[in-house]
Enzyme design. Sequence first.
Site, short mmCIF file in Angstrom:
data_model
loop_
_atom_site.label_atom_id
_atom_site.label_comp_id
_atom_site.label_asym_id
_atom_site.label_seq_id
_atom_site.Cartn_x
_atom_site.Cartn_y
_atom_site.Cartn_z
N TYR A 145 0.85 -1.19 0.00
CA TYR A 145 0.00 0.00 0.00
C TYR A 145 0.88 1.24 0.00
CZ TYR A 145 -3.58 3.37 1.46
OH TYR A 145 -4.45 4.43 1.53
N ASP A 169 9.19 2.85 0.30
CA ASP A 169 8.10 3.49 1.02
C ASP A 169 8.24 3.10 2.49
OD1 ASP A 169 5.81 4.22 2.26
OD2 ASP A 169 4.43 3.33 0.80
N LYS A 198 3.44 8.73 9.16
CA LYS A 198 3.23 8.10 10.46
C LYS A 198 4.21 8.59 11.54
CE LYS A 198 0.43 4.62 8.39
NZ LYS A 198 0.52 3.86 7.19
#
Length: 429
Positions: free
Chosen positions: A144, A239, A267
């Site tokens: 993702y 990522d 995050k």
Amino acid sequence: MLYQRSSALFKEAQEVIPGGVNSPVRAFKGVGGTPIFAKSAKGAYVYDEDGNRYIDYINSWGPMLLGHAFGPVVEAVKAKAESGTSFGMPTAIETEIAELAVSMVPNIDKIRFVNSGTEACMSAIRLARGFTGRDKIIKFSGCYHGHSDAFLIAAGSGGATFGTPNSPGVTQGTAKDTLLADYNNIENVKQLIEANSNKIAAIIIEPVAGNMGCIPPKKGFLEALRLLCDSNNILLIFDEVMTGFRLAKGGAQELYNVNADIVCFGKVIGGGLPVGAFAARNEIMNYLAPLGPVYQAGTLSGNPLAMAAGLAMLKAINSDENLFKRLDEKTLYLHKGIAKVLDEFNIEYTINRVGSMISVHFDEGKVSDFDTAAKGNNETFKTFFHSMLNQGIYIAPSAFETWFITDALSYNDLDETIAAVKKFVKGIA
Ligand SMILES: *Cc1c(COP(=O)(O)O)cnc(C)c1O
């Protein structure tokens, strides 16, 4: 446990917010039932609107590495708010957090801050395309990279939970430039590169996949990707929205000793405020506006409250030499405790773990890519989820998510969690 207020709030929310939530996985569709509404959180615990307490293994999906309402972050945000919440002008704190991030992460010279992980990944591929002059990218099934069009193709958790790997609204034109490979399958990547020679700008990967459960890279896989990228002039994008500042100060690049060309963050880097970032060496970052031709911008990018939270977070991580060891030990303890219980009752399972990321799969085969992750018993997971929730343990409402271990968890909390797993297993055995 009673969920009366949560139920009432969910009903009300559904009238004015699609599905009652601002991000789909929160709606509990993958596991059924009514989502619980959070009221407050501190340390390892989150409290809902009905006053129930949960030991939290979601931790806002990753940012709360040091626990909820972490003192230095709260103080920094409060203090910053007093002097204005946004200027649309450069501020000193942006340079301060950039310098710290660049000093912690290997192989980057410059970093650009954005507002989410989605933005970071979206901007990273635009930069890679501009820099290489090529259109196509390779992504891995089940990884993702946020919800921008180019990535909504076999995109792990959210999509997987709902069985809609592709979203209407993503055009054929966009989809054709995203090539799909199987995670941990280097031959597959080689074939794609050969079939598309000189057309691939970048390979983007979660260096430890965290959105189809936790799936570590096979030994040598990241190194092999690095070599393939080097020999074909392809940029390697890590990522690290989930793994950055979580697996090590320098993230997965440091843990596996493999350099990426562009790294994406989110995050943890925002300490719980909306922050994303992407970074690379000068040669690549200088291609970005206003220095270079690749455009990227944001009214609230580098927002002072967000930067204050992120800076307090990174400082705490950077100054704690034992943090990652403690996190590792706690996660291993949980892993062993749960494994022992499942073994005792002959339940089929696989547990994957890297640092403070862990996932429990109800299937005994190895889980090493999206297909093997999808084989897990979803029905067992649903009952497991609700049993844990009722016992005050909050894990992600989807079989395709990683659990996040925070420094705020005590060994008592871990024991309580293992005991809850045992109670669940006794009930189904
Ligand atoms: C969460 C996540 C994103 C998206 O970040 P948002 O802040 O939700 O937009 C991208 N990549 C990975 C690996 C993630 O885990």
